[in-house]
Design a protein around this motif. Sequence first.
Motif, short mmCIF file in Angstrom:
data_model
loop_
_atom_site.label_atom_id
_atom_site.label_comp_id
_atom_site.label_asym_id
_atom_site.label_seq_id
_atom_site.Cartn_x
_atom_site.Cartn_y
_atom_site.Cartn_z
N GLU A 478 0.83 -1.21 0.00
CA GLU A 478 0.00 0.00 0.00
C GLU A 478 0.87 1.26 0.00
N ALA A 481 2.49 1.61 -3.50
CA ALA A 481 1.49 1.98 -4.51
C ALA A 481 1.14 3.46 -4.41
N ARG A 482 0.91 3.90 -3.21
CA ARG A 482 0.49 5.30 -3.05
C ARG A 482 1.64 6.26 -3.33
N LEU A 486 -0.55 4.81 -7.54
CA LEU A 486 -1.17 3.62 -8.11
C LEU A 486 -2.27 3.12 -7.19
N ASP A 487 -3.21 2.40 -7.76
CA ASP A 487 -4.26 1.75 -6.98
C ASP A 487 -3.65 0.52 -6.31
N PRO A 488 -3.63 0.44 -4.97
CA PRO A 488 -3.05 -0.75 -4.31
C PRO A 488 -3.70 -2.05 -4.78
N VAL A 491 -1.94 -3.33 -7.79
CA VAL A 491 -0.63 -3.91 -7.48
C VAL A 491 -0.81 -5.30 -6.88
N THR A 550 6.62 -1.26 -8.63
CA THR A 550 5.60 -0.20 -8.67
C THR A 550 6.11 1.02 -9.44
N THR A 613 -7.77 -7.76 -9.42
CA THR A 613 -7.82 -6.40 -8.89
C THR A 613 -9.16 -6.13 -8.23
#
Length: 654
Positions: A478, A481-482, A486-488, A491, A550, A613
């Motif tokens: 998380e 991603a952030r 990006l959307d966790p 990922v 990522t 996802t």
Amino acid sequence: MLNIRSAVFFAVSTLVFCYSPLTRADLAEQRKQFELAHRLATQGHTWVDQARRLHGYPLLPWVEYAELMRPQHPETTRIEAFVRRHGDTYLAAELRKLLAKRYVEAQRWDDVLTLDLLVPDHETRCRVMQARIARNQATDQIEAAQSLWLSPHSLPPACDPVFAWLRAEKALDSELVWKRIGLAAQSGQAAFLRQLGAGLAAADRVAVGHLADLILDPVRQRRNAKQWPNDAAHRRALSYAVARIARRDDELAAGLWREFSTRFSFGSAANARMLDAIALYRANSYRSDAADWMSMVPIGKDSELTREWRVRETLSRADYAEALAGLARMDEVQQADSRWRYWQARALDETGQTGLANLAWRALASTPNFHGFLAADRLGIPYRICPIDVPQVSSSEVLSRHPALERALEFRAIGWKPQANREWSHLIARLDAAGRHEVVAVADQQGWFDRAPFALNAPADQRLYGLRFALAHRGLIEAAARAQQLDPALVFGLIRSESAWVEDARSHANAYGLMQLLPSTAKRMAKLEGVAFAGTSPLLDPPLNVRLGTRYLAEVGKRFQSSPWLVAAAYNAGPHRVEQWLGARSHLPTDVFIETIPFKETREYVARVLAFTQIYDWRLNGSMRALSERLPERGQAYAAESDTALRRAVHCPN
């Protein structure tokens, strides 16, 4: 009679292999002693002193096995003794295969048939068949032996007696040989083709030789083919060759078919074989005449793949009436697949049959996969996921009932991962659904997250989302991603698709770790991140792998407006190839574009990543962003975080 050394060895074994609860206080010391004992046994030195210190240690049978297998030809009696003591272990299962070989050599047929061979390989299967034949128990073995024969690859010599018996029973004729030749030709096994043809009549042998020549060098041999006879063997051989050549050069195959058709009087089966292959690969290459080739393949003579590409070709032209006709040609298994149920509904909707389309959407929306989620979006209804709870189990109680699980976990703890995987696979193969669930739950408790994706694939396992979709390394993923916007959930879905949580995964393409990074890609991302990076072993470290992975996802996203489906496609096939596809077919609706991606691997990868996802979005947030929002048309920007994003509830109706 056992020699003195063996007698001492087995006396010690009798002492140390009486299992007792393992004392964990000195576990670190026991691990050191085990590795020393194993090294000594492998080198042929005495390890008795170490064995006395390892009383109750779960991996001690592997030391005995190392000592047992050091000689080039271990004594059969010692192998049998090991199997009697450790009959439920992976090692005993491997030794039973060796015993099957020894027993066949000694013609101990009854002993072969008493062996517990859970998942025998081809070689061992043939030895068991040979024993049944010798004991006149083979009346029901003809079909099984014929099925074994029909392999595109060479089989071990242990199968030769079985095939000799088939011939004696008049159950292995030239027609069955030609069927195997066809399979070998489709696999490109040119050298093996000549071996298969050796037992045929002279004219057939010549044709098989020409078949092998044509597969190896079609440009040169097409000139020589003008001198080949127009007999049945050559007509069959040439049809196999053209079908094989179409896989790598559909243009050449089409030219060969035209030339050969003027010289050779192909029958309907041979002609259909060539046309089917040419039509398939011309459709896969999006040739302008693909529909014409498809129309030449007789109904009932097209292969499963060709039936699928018939539909994809019509979708690429937005000819939904023809898509319905193509779907009608599919067999029952294909028509039951969620992919083709989706396109059935889509084609019905596009041809004005809205009522039937809605019925099809609603039935499909109960399926928690890519096409089921899309169907729910079409109707604007909640997604359906019906999870079952992860079994609440006592690790100590499960371990006491499954010593193989204790061995697998201990191997993992000391870093012997291949041995851990072997013990695990042997255990899983013997368990029913309830047993699988509880041992996977224990593995999950121990942080062995990659066990569930491979062990829980049966229908009874599908609803164990808490195990099958682990939230491993949640804080790490998380945060990474952030940091890259990006959307966790994306990922998580990509990691689940790429490595299934195998931290030390290495692919045939030389990609490493959780996010399957190529060293060259990792090096470029490390430079952007300002991270020192050398060699490949650091890529097996989850924090570094996720950080660089990522960053690469974010870099790819810059080329494709962060569109999740395009990022997934580019991650798998490469950005340049995706840009080529977009240049040729960007006018297609997104769902059609995904379905008509030429590469099967990428086509299925995109659908899988997006479905995963969605599931991870639900696991992280309790609801899902609409899948349709993750499929923007080309040129439309996508924001991982959006206050206006449409989110759908997830429910499970009674």
